[in-house]
Scaffold this active site. Sequence first.
Site, PDB file in Angstrom:
ATOM      1  CE  LYS A 161      36.819  40.910  31.500  1.00  0.00           C
ATOM      2  NZ  LYS A 161      37.391  39.677  32.038  1.00  0.00           N
ATOM      3  CE  LYS A 194      34.715  33.679  29.489  1.00  0.00           C
ATOM      4  NZ  LYS A 194      33.489  32.986  29.904  1.00  0.00           N
ATOM      5  CB  SER A 203      37.765  36.464  30.623  1.00  0.00           C
ATOM      6  OG  SER A 203      37.040  35.369  31.128  1.00  0.00           O
TER       7      SER A 203
HETATM    8  P1  NAD Z   1      36.298  38.730  41.023  1.00  0.00           P
HETATM    9  O1  NAD Z   1      36.370  40.208  40.892  1.00  0.00           O
HETATM   10  O2  NAD Z   1      35.276  38.129  41.929  1.00  0.00           O
HETATM   11  O3  NAD Z   1      37.728  38.147  41.462  1.00  0.00           O
HETATM   12  C1  NAD Z   1      38.940  38.717  41.078  1.00  0.00           C
HETATM   13  C2  NAD Z   1      39.895  38.580  42.251  1.00  0.00           C
HETATM   14  O4  NAD Z   1      41.158  39.132  41.873  1.00  0.00           O
HETATM   15  C3  NAD Z   1      39.430  39.359  43.499  1.00  0.00           C
HETATM   16  O5  NAD Z   1      39.439  38.520  44.635  1.00  0.00           O
HETATM   17  C4  NAD Z   1      40.458  40.479  43.620  1.00  0.00           C
HETATM   18  O6  NAD Z   1      40.700  40.877  44.960  1.00  0.00           O
HETATM   19  C5  NAD Z   1      41.672  39.834  42.978  1.00  0.00           C
HETATM   20  N1  NAD Z   1      42.647  40.836  42.542  1.00  0.00           N
HETATM   21  C6  NAD Z   1      42.424  41.976  41.841  1.00  0.00           C
HETATM   22  N2  NAD Z   1      43.580  42.635  41.635  1.00  0.00           N
HETATM   23  C7  NAD Z   1      44.551  41.902  42.220  1.00  0.00           C
HETATM   24  C8  NAD Z   1      45.959  42.057  42.360  1.00  0.00           C
HETATM   25  N3  NAD Z   1      46.592  43.117  41.835  1.00  0.00           N
HETATM   26  N4  NAD Z   1      46.652  41.101  43.033  1.00  0.00           N
HETATM   27  C9  NAD Z   1      46.024  40.028  43.570  1.00  0.00           C
HETATM   28  N5  NAD Z   1      44.684  39.832  43.468  1.00  0.00           N
HETATM   29  C10 NAD Z   1      43.969  40.756  42.808  1.00  0.00           C
HETATM   30  O7  NAD Z   1      36.132  38.174  39.533  1.00  0.00           O
HETATM   31  P2  NAD Z   1      35.619  36.721  39.071  1.00  0.00           P
HETATM   32  O8  NAD Z   1      34.148  36.803  38.831  1.00  0.00           O
HETATM   33  O9  NAD Z   1      36.180  35.694  39.964  1.00  0.00           O
HETATM   34  O10 NAD Z   1      36.310  36.646  37.632  1.00  0.00           O
HETATM   35  C11 NAD Z   1      37.717  36.407  37.469  1.00  0.00           C
HETATM   36  C12 NAD Z   1      37.973  36.248  35.972  1.00  0.00           C
HETATM   37  O11 NAD Z   1      37.183  35.163  35.478  1.00  0.00           O
HETATM   38  C13 NAD Z   1      37.580  37.479  35.146  1.00  0.00           C
HETATM   39  O12 NAD Z   1      38.461  37.613  34.063  1.00  0.00           O
HETATM   40  C14 NAD Z   1      36.173  37.105  34.646  1.00  0.00           C
HETATM   41  O13 NAD Z   1      35.850  37.796  33.448  1.00  0.00           O
HETATM   42  C15 NAD Z   1      36.318  35.624  34.443  1.00  0.00           C
HETATM   43  N6  NAD Z   1      35.085  34.818  34.555  1.00  0.00           N
HETATM   44  C16 NAD Z   1      34.154  35.052  35.511  1.00  0.00           C
HETATM   45  C17 NAD Z   1      33.020  34.250  35.573  1.00  0.00           C
HETATM   46  C18 NAD Z   1      31.949  34.458  36.621  1.00  0.00           C
HETATM   47  O14 NAD Z   1      30.863  33.847  36.483  1.00  0.00           O
HETATM   48  N7  NAD Z   1      32.161  35.237  37.654  1.00  0.00           N
HETATM   49  C19 NAD Z   1      32.854  33.194  34.671  1.00  0.00           C
HETATM   50  C20 NAD Z   1      33.856  32.943  33.722  1.00  0.00           C
HETATM   51  C21 NAD Z   1      34.974  33.761  33.667  1.00  0.00           C
END
Ligand code: NAD
Length: 277
Positions: free
Chosen positions: A227, A158, A83
Amino acid sequence: MRIGFVGLGKMGRPMAQRLVEAGYDLVVADSAPGATEGFTAADGFEDVDLLILMLPNSAVVEKVLDDLVPALRAGTLVADMSSSEPLRTRALAVRLAERGLRFVDAPVSGGVRGAVAGTLAVMTGGAEADLAAIRPVLDVLGRTVLHVGPVGSGHAAKALNNLVSAATLAVTVEALRVGAAFGIAPETMNAVLNSSSGRSNTSENKVAQFMLDGSFASGFALQLMAKDVRIAIDLARALEQRTELGDRAEEQWTRIAAEVTPQTDHTRMYELLGGPR
Ligand code: NAD
């Protein structure tokens, strides 16, 4: 099709898992120790046809691409399913095009449960031909795939969706609290919402499942929701669109997000806003 997948967090891990189960050849990367366990971790992404990113935000997406782009073959398609910020996404797509790379944004809604079940809603922005090329991949991840418009449109849609979701969550907790003060049990008040015009994804899928039982385990962080609300309001401001409820939601979610940890689930807003138990 060989797929590179960066970001194996709460959403990325089950999404990547589904792609492996569907038979795709996947190479993965994540900066967190142990995050790639169970997958083929990539030394490089030289031979991927599609690079999927499922990272926290635009800043991380840009940083990761700065590192990876030199390794990618010309013509590789990059799909940012995080997102991210729509205006940054537009600018990013232009920079990538200058390097011979194609780009689409394809963020999702539906939470961790939807990621596990492959029932996400995917909202896409980009060229018709690029989206058609990855449609089979998106169909493994989502039940609904909507083409919103040109690059950035998926990210805009989104953020606006999550603005509605966040404001609805907060006002639902307020209604449950006022109801409880009048003597209406929150379970009863939520049943009223669910059978009436005040129902929402919060009342249907969050109040009983993650709030009233005190589990607060939806898997979507409060800071990530905050965010998204900020992205929506920043977009409104950039487009000179007045937002009144949206401004209140942004102030509220930003203030509370500053007081919690990155692990705090967004459904804990229930407790933080004084929801009745
Ligand atoms: P999360 O924090 O669980 O996962 C993010 C991942 O990115 C982590 O594993 C982290 O280690 C990795 N990461 C961070 N910096 C990095 C880098 N420099 N290089 C490589 N990897 C790196 O977050 P999430 O809940 O999986 O969400 C991911 C995206 O999806 C976000 O933008 C969030 O807003 C969106 N989203 C989340 C949900 C939800 O229900 N969790 C639903 C829809 C959308």
